[in-house]
Design an enzyme around this catalytic site. Structure first.
Site, PDB file in Angstrom:
ATOM      1  CB  ALA A   1      43.660  48.371  46.398  1.00 35.04           C
TER       2      ALA A   1
ATOM      3  NE  ARG B   1      34.893  47.772  33.457  1.00 38.57           N
ATOM      4  CZ  ARG B   1      35.910  47.947  32.612  1.00 38.57           C
ATOM      5  NH1 ARG B   1      35.741  47.708  31.318  1.00 38.57           N
ATOM      6  NH2 ARG B   1      37.094  48.324  33.050  1.00 38.57           N
TER       7      ARG B   1
ATOM      8  CD  GLN C   1      45.079  52.333  47.295  1.00 38.71           C
ATOM      9  OE1 GLN C   1      44.824  51.326  46.641  1.00 38.71           O
ATOM     10  NE2 GLN C   1      45.413  53.485  46.729  1.00 38.71           N
TER      11      GLN C   1
ATOM     12  CG  ASP D   1      43.776  43.339  36.162  1.00 37.69           C
ATOM     13  OD1 ASP D   1      44.964  43.633  35.933  1.00 37.69           O
ATOM     14  OD2 ASP D   1      42.823  44.064  35.832  1.00 37.69           O
TER      15      ASP D   1
ATOM     16  CD  GLU E   1      46.581  57.094  33.019  1.00 38.98           C
ATOM     17  OE1 GLU E   1      45.681  56.256  32.844  1.00 38.98           O
ATOM     18  OE2 GLU E   1      47.796  56.806  32.927  1.00 38.98           O
TER      19      GLU E   1
ATOM     20  CG  ASN F   1      36.862 -10.226  38.691  1.00 35.05           C
ATOM     21  OD1 ASN F   1      37.363  -9.505  37.832  1.00 35.05           O
ATOM     22  ND2 ASN F   1      35.569 -10.518  38.719  1.00 35.05           N
TER      23      ASN F   1
ATOM     24  CE1 TYR G   1      26.346   7.532  57.142  1.00 40.90           C
ATOM     25  CE2 TYR G   1      24.622   7.690  55.475  1.00 40.90           C
ATOM     26  CZ  TYR G   1      25.222   8.172  56.624  1.00 40.90           C
ATOM     27  OH  TYR G   1      24.720   9.287  57.240  1.00 40.90           O
TER      28      TYR G   1
HETATM   29  C1  UD1 Z   1      46.269  52.175  34.609  1.00 37.01           C
HETATM   30  C2  UD1 Z   1      47.332  53.182  34.172  1.00 37.01           C
HETATM   31  C3  UD1 Z   1      47.297  53.310  32.651  1.00 37.01           C
HETATM   32  C4  UD1 Z   1      47.509  51.948  32.010  1.00 37.01           C
HETATM   33  C5  UD1 Z   1      46.508  50.953  32.551  1.00 37.01           C
HETATM   34  C6  UD1 Z   1      46.861  49.578  32.069  1.00 37.01           C
HETATM   35  C7  UD1 Z   1      47.521  54.803  35.976  1.00 37.01           C
HETATM   36  C8  UD1 Z   1      47.150  56.142  36.469  1.00 37.01           C
HETATM   37  N1  UD1 Z   1      47.047  54.448  34.806  1.00 37.01           N
HETATM   38  O1  UD1 Z   1      45.027  52.728  34.253  1.00 37.01           O
HETATM   39  O2  UD1 Z   1      48.307  54.191  32.223  1.00 37.01           O
HETATM   40  O3  UD1 Z   1      47.401  52.058  30.614  1.00 37.01           O
HETATM   41  O4  UD1 Z   1      46.539  50.929  33.986  1.00 37.01           O
HETATM   42  O5  UD1 Z   1      45.854  48.680  32.448  1.00 37.01           O
HETATM   43  O6  UD1 Z   1      48.263  54.118  36.638  1.00 37.01           O
HETATM   44  N2  UD1 Z   1      44.715  50.115  41.925  1.00 37.01           N
HETATM   45  C9  UD1 Z   1      44.942  50.099  43.269  1.00 37.01           C
HETATM   46  N3  UD1 Z   1      44.657  51.185  43.992  1.00 37.01           N
HETATM   47  C10 UD1 Z   1      44.167  52.314  43.446  1.00 37.01           C
HETATM   48  C11 UD1 Z   1      43.951  52.325  42.053  1.00 37.01           C
HETATM   49  C12 UD1 Z   1      44.240  51.222  41.318  1.00 37.01           C
HETATM   50  O7  UD1 Z   1      45.377  49.097  43.827  1.00 37.01           O
HETATM   51  O8  UD1 Z   1      43.943  53.275  44.168  1.00 37.01           O
HETATM   52  C13 UD1 Z   1      45.025  48.924  41.147  1.00 37.01           C
HETATM   53  C14 UD1 Z   1      43.808  48.342  40.486  1.00 37.01           C
HETATM   54  O9  UD1 Z   1      43.189  47.369  41.289  1.00 37.01           O
HETATM   55  C15 UD1 Z   1      44.390  47.722  39.237  1.00 37.01           C
HETATM   56  C16 UD1 Z   1      45.596  48.598  38.921  1.00 37.01           C
HETATM   57  O10 UD1 Z   1      45.891  49.283  40.127  1.00 37.01           O
HETATM   58  O11 UD1 Z   1      44.854  46.427  39.456  1.00 37.01           O
HETATM   59  C17 UD1 Z   1      45.318  49.585  37.799  1.00 37.01           C
HETATM   60  O12 UD1 Z   1      44.292  50.465  38.218  1.00 37.01           O
HETATM   61  P1  UD1 Z   1      43.145  50.920  37.240  1.00 37.01           P
HETATM   62  O13 UD1 Z   1      42.204  51.770  37.989  1.00 37.01           O
HETATM   63  O14 UD1 Z   1      42.586  49.763  36.534  1.00 37.01           O
HETATM   64  O15 UD1 Z   1      43.973  51.844  36.264  1.00 37.01           O
HETATM   65  P2  UD1 Z   1      43.626  52.201  34.792  1.00 37.01           P
HETATM   66  O16 UD1 Z   1      42.701  53.342  34.795  1.00 37.01           O
HETATM   67  O17 UD1 Z   1      43.236  50.999  34.054  1.00 37.01           O
HETATM   68 CA    CA Z   2      42.587  48.744  34.374  1.00 33.42          CA
END
Ligand code: UD1
Ligand code: CA
Length: 493
Positions: free
Chosen positions: A12, A17, A77, A109, A161, A383, A393
């Site tokens: 979501a 970036r 979401q 990802d 975190e 050939n 066309y």
């Molecule tokens: C998260 C983890 C962290 C881990 C890291 C690995 C948490 C709180 N932290 O951090 O411990 O080391 O991933 O990459 O889980 N997403 C949603 N909805 C949301 C938030 C996030 O679908 O509300 C999805 C994002 O699109 C992404 C994944 O969840 O695919 C991870 O979210 P992201 O915000 O990247 O978490 P990190 O801060 O990287």
């Molecule tokens: Ca991430």
């Protein structure tokens, strides 16, 4: 999997970036979107249910997910309030949220993630009987990741975190890959207990670990050795780096399966390509999409084939092809452009500077040089002369040309479609074929050739050309006589 498995894929988030109008998880490497790779890996576990959490640009992500996996449930979401919230939304999207078995949570990802890794992780989670298991990794630079905090006995205490970590915790190099496995009953109950009282103000799924420990439940962490499998691509540079690594893995796998790759560094093979043993791939070659190459075929150098089928022992040199089928033992290129609907038969030939589209060229038929073949059918053993254009066309509609078997057409012909050239027919050089040619006939067009003797001597006096002509004894007698003095003749020449 005997026990019920539910997989939740989180997708979501925004992915700002990437600086792209395309959502992050839809960026492609190895011929699939990033989330396509994750869903493919997940699919190998044969899960009972797969839920994808979509939010940001869900109008693009949602349909793509369903295209890759038709039975995936989409959980929307609206606001990205954190991974804990995302999982709650995923469970709520199910008619009957899982109460038993395992729930695996992954991100959308991580394109290098392998099904085997997920399977081994899910199995160790079950074997440990843990409420929650973490797929952890040891990394040189843990910045940005949640850190695995262990107690004195080595048991996992919590995930902290980056933002909320103390300096001491930030030094921990064991990180949360983002892939977690839950006992379904525990997850159903813990998602409601996760708060957002942290520096980001987000509902952290990772808080489930501390909660489990507080409840006296067991928590396990399994370190992955191949940390790249859980690495995400957040910007284009990371995407390219992961793309290159994915390609290196795919190329290495095919070499181990018996494919000769002369230069792995300049060979690109998509994840869904299928190659037979003893295929040879020469430098600068891209095999894309659902391309299939049969044994002993040699492809390259400098060739791109997308969704093509190459027969056994065929040779494809410096060619760009899309949706083309090349028969066994056939020869293509150098410098051929195969457009969709090209079907070349066994031992056939599409030669140098030849473009083909929607063209069925039968066994042993040859289009060797400088031609355009569009909307055509060419019979067995025929050939086509050098420099032939299938004029398909008329400016409004496309028409078909049919050339029978064992026909021999002259050089520099134009076939003005719709026309049919019969079996065993011939055409003269430079013929513009506007009417059907019956079987066995010779078609010629244009008037008979006339020679204007001495024309050069009269009109190009003093040039090297005239000198060369004058030096030929026998022909001199005719100079200055006969045809070619008049203005009409000059204009015609
Ligand atoms: C998260 C983890 C962290 C881990 C890291 C690995 C948490 C709180 N932290 O951090 O411990 O080391 O991933 O990459 O889980 N997403 C949603 N909805 C949301 C938030 C996030 O679908 O509300 C999805 C994002 O699109 C992404 C994944 O969840 O695919 C991870 O979210 P992201 O915000 O990247 O978490 P990190 O801060 O990287
Ligand atoms: Ca991430």
């Amino acid at each position: 999997m005997s026990e019920q498995l539910t997989v939740i894929v989180l997708a979501a988030g925004g992915g700002t970036r990437m600086k792209s109008k395309t959502p992050k998880v839809l960026h492609r490497i190895g011929g699939r979107s990033m989330i396509g790779h994750v869903l493919t890996a997940v699919g190998t576990l044969d899960p009972a249910r797969v839920v994808a959490v979509v939010g940001h640009q869900r109008e693009l992500v949602g349909p793509h997910v369903t295209e890759v996996r038709a039975d995936a449930v989409l959980a929307v979401q609206e606001e990205q309030l954190g991974t804990g919230h995302a999982v709650r939304v995923a469970l709520e999207a199910l008619d009957s949220p899982p109460r038993e078995g395992t729930v695996l949570v992954a991100a959308g990802d991580t394109p290098l993630l392998a099904g085997d890794t997920l399977r081994a992780f899910a199995e160790s989670h079950r074997a440990a009987g843990a409420a929650v298991s973490i797929l952890s990794g040891i990394v040189a630079d843990p910045h940005g990741y949640g850190r695995i905090v262990r107690d004195a006995a080595g048991g996992v205490e919590a995930i902290v975190e980056e933002k909320d970590a103390t300096d001491e915790q930030r030094a921990i190099t064991e990180i949360n890959s983002g892939i977690l496995a839950f006992d379904a009953a525990f997850l159903a109950e813990v998602v409601g207990r996760i708060g957002n009282d942290n520096l980001k103000g987000e509902y952290y799924l990772t808080d489930a670990v501390g909660i489990a420990r507080g409840d006296g439940r067991s928590v396990a962490a399994h370190a992955i050795e191949d940390a790249l499998q859980t690495e995400g691509a957040n910007d284009r540079a990371q995407l390219a780096a992961l793309g290159k690594e994915l390609n290196r893995r795919i190329v290495t796998r095919w070499m181990r399966e018996g494919v000769t790759v002369m230069d792995p560094a300049t060979t690109w093979i998509d994840a869904d390509v299928v190659l037979a043993p003893d295929v040879t791939i020469l430098p600068g070659t891209q095999l894309l999409g659902a391309t299939v190459v049969a044994e002993d075929a040699v492809v390259g150098p400098d060739t791109t084939l997308e969704d093509c089928e190459i027969g056994a022992g065929a040779r494809v040199v410096r060619t760009h092809g899309q949706l083309a089928v090349i028969g066994a033992g056939a020869s293509v290129g150098p410098f051929a452009y195969l457009r969709p609907g090209t079907l070349l038969g066994k031992d056939g030939k599409i030669g140098t500077f030849v473009e083909t589209k929607n063209a069925k060229i039968a066994d042993g038929a040859k289009v060797p040089h400088l031609s355009y073949v569009g909307d055509a059918e060419i019979g067995e053993g025929t050939n086509i002369g050098a420099g032939t254009i299938f004029a398909n066309y008329d400016g409004v509609n496309k028409h078909r040309t049919v050339v029978g078997k064992h026909a021999k057409t002259g050089s520099n012909n134009t076939f003005v479609a719709p026309i049919t050239i019969g079996d065993g027919a011939s055409t003269g050089g430079g013929t513009v074929v506007r009417r059907d040619v019956p079987a066995g006939a010779l078609a010629v067009s244009g008037g008979p050739q006339r020679n204007l003797p001495g024309w050069v001597a009269r009109n190009r006096e003093g040039t090297a050309q005239a000198e060369a002509a004058a030096a030929v004894p026998g022909e001199q007698a005719e100079n200055g006589r006969g045809l070619g003095d008049g203005p009409t003749d000059r204009a015609e020449s």
